[in-house]
Design a protein around this motif. Structure first.
Motif, PDB file in Angstrom:
ATOM      1  N   PHE A 100       0.916  -1.234  -0.012  1.00 12.58           N
ATOM      2  CA  PHE A 100       0.033   0.039  -0.012  1.00 12.58           C
ATOM      3  C   PHE A 100       0.824   1.313   0.052  1.00 12.58           C
ATOM      4  O   PHE A 100       0.689   2.144   0.696  1.00 12.58           O
ATOM      5  N   PRO A 101       1.580   1.353  -1.022  1.00 10.37           N
ATOM      6  CA  PRO A 101       2.606   2.595  -0.895  1.00 10.37           C
ATOM      7  C   PRO A 101       2.128   3.686  -1.396  1.00 10.37           C
ATOM      8  O   PRO A 101       2.499   4.998  -0.740  1.00 10.37           O
ATOM      9  N   HIS A 102       0.583   3.827  -1.412  1.00 13.73           N
ATOM     10  CA  HIS A 102       0.019   5.356  -1.939  1.00 13.73           C
ATOM     11  C   HIS A 102      -0.734   5.445  -0.829  1.00 13.73           C
ATOM     12  O   HIS A 102      -1.234   6.850  -0.745  1.00 13.73           O
ATOM     13  N   LEU A 103      -0.944   4.971   0.286  1.00 11.08           N
ATOM     14  CA  LEU A 103      -1.354   5.329   1.600  1.00 11.08           C
ATOM     15  C   LEU A 103      -0.629   6.752   2.244  1.00 11.08           C
ATOM     16  O   LEU A 103       0.472   6.951   1.818  1.00 11.08           O
ATOM     17  N   PRO A 104      -1.281   7.529   2.990  1.00  8.33           N
ATOM     18  CA  PRO A 104      -0.628   8.784   3.629  1.00  8.33           C
ATOM     19  C   PRO A 104       0.464   8.141   4.347  1.00  8.33           C
ATOM     20  O   PRO A 104       0.323   7.101   5.077  1.00  8.33           O
ATOM     21  N   LEU A 108       0.385   4.757   6.768  1.00  4.52           N
ATOM     22  CA  LEU A 108       1.149   3.631   6.187  1.00  4.52           C
ATOM     23  C   LEU A 108       2.152   3.193   7.168  1.00  4.52           C
ATOM     24  O   LEU A 108       2.075   1.676   7.422  1.00  4.52           O
ATOM     25  N   VAL A 173       9.018   2.577   0.512  1.00  8.63           N
ATOM     26  CA  VAL A 173       8.802   4.258  -0.038  1.00  8.63           C
ATOM     27  C   VAL A 173       9.349   4.900   1.192  1.00  8.63           C
ATOM     28  O   VAL A 173       9.095   4.434   2.310  1.00  8.63           O
ATOM     29  N   LYS A 175       8.262   7.549   2.877  1.00 12.98           N
ATOM     30  CA  LYS A 175       7.235   8.031   3.705  1.00 12.98           C
ATOM     31  C   LYS A 175       6.913   6.913   4.560  1.00 12.98           C
ATOM     32  O   LYS A 175       6.105   7.031   5.747  1.00 12.98           O
TER      33      LYS A 175
END
Length: 309
Positions: A100-104, A108, A173, A175
């Motif tokens: 789930f790399p696109h989560l905030p 995340l 990622v 973040k």
């Protein structure tokens, strides 16, 4: 109460002093200077901001695996499954971050830590269920589960996470990392990360759990006398499972924090991680006191990091 606390502190303190004395004798026998080597060890672990950052980072998973062992031990069980639970936590944390790399960023990180902790808890709970309902020795089952976790996770990394022909997953990622540019800048690019502060919060929560909640009291009661606890109305089977679940949650959280804060990925391993076994030693040295575990973990981490010097 103060006298009892001082007595409890004296045993670990004398153990540490005895260890250093034996180490000095061994070095003298082989022609080395104990004083110089101990100075080198201190400088290597706490001599500058980089070394301090590395030592604090290294003690973070030790604190959490030690807390996990202490929880099971309070219930009267010898949980040797820390390495396997740590591995599952590491695997769970990295897997969630990669999936789930696109989560905030905050979501995340929280999701990754929870995923790792839950996987570690479930893996430990297997031994708890076997102990509660079948009387199976948790020593035997946790040893076996350690090796099952090692080989299963190696298979899972190659089959699901790593690119074909590789033995490591991609890096998470930025973040999702617990090692932020701010912490790098103040520790001279060490691997120190926010996981250290999470571990300190968990120490307080574990202390509160054992001293301020009914469930914590029941775990200690079962550890002291299982038969008397059952007679007093404690659900012993449920308490055993809860104790092993919490133990695995803590070790799994240690693995997830190490994955997100230190390694940033997960690789195939030939051996079980030492941190799981070292956490047992930390807990025993601290007499399973949550706050004592902080100082015992600092000592072990300083020995590991400073030993390189």
């Amino acid at each position: 109460m103060l006298i009892n606390s001082l007595k409890g502190l004296m045993i670990p303190l004398l153990s540490v002093i005895a260890g250093f004395l034996v180490g000095a004798i061994v070095m003298l026998i082989f022609g080395y200077d104990p004083l110089q080597n101990y100075i080198n060890l201190f400088i290597g672990s706490l001599g500058d901001i980089y070394s301090i950052g590395e030592t604090l980072r290294n003690m973070t998973p030790l604190i959490l695996t030690a807390l996990g062992f202490a929880v099971a031990s309070k219930a009267g069980f010898f949980n040797i499954g820390g390495p396997g639970q740590y591995l599952f936590g590491w695997f769970g944390g990295i897997s969630f971050a990669l999936a789930f790399p696109h989560l905030p960023g905050l979501v995340l990180i929280i999701g990754s830590l929870l995923c790792g902790a839950i996987l570690g808890g479930i893996w430990s709970m297997i031994a708890g269920v076997l102990r509660a309902y079948f009387g199976t020795s948790e020593v035997i089952t946790t040893i076996m589960l350690n090796y099952i976790s090692l080989y299963f996770i190696n298979y899972a990394i190659r089959s699901w996470l790593a690119k074909k022909g590789n033995d490591s997953s991609p890096n998470i990622v930025a973040k999702a990392s617990l090692n932020t540019p701010f912490l790098k800048s103040i520790t001279n690019n060490s691997t120190f990360n926010w996981g250290f502060f999470i571990a300190l919060v968990v120490v307080v929560l574990v202390w509160l759990y054992f001293n301020k909640t009914n469930s914590g009291f029941e775990i200690k009661a079962v550890g002291i006398n299982e038969t008397a606890s059952r007679y007093a109305g404690v659900n012993v089977k449920q308490t055993i499972i809860v104790a092993m679940l919490i133990s695995g949650l803590l070790a799994g959280l240690g693995g997830a924090i190490d994955g997100l804060g230190n390694f940033q990925n997960i690789s195939v391993s030939n051996n079980l991680p030492d941190v799981g076994f070292n956490g047992m030693a930390v807990a025993l040295l601290a007499s399973e006191n949550p706050f004592g575990i902080i100082f015992a973990a600092l000592l072990f981490s300083a020995l590991q990091i400073g030993g390189l010097s």
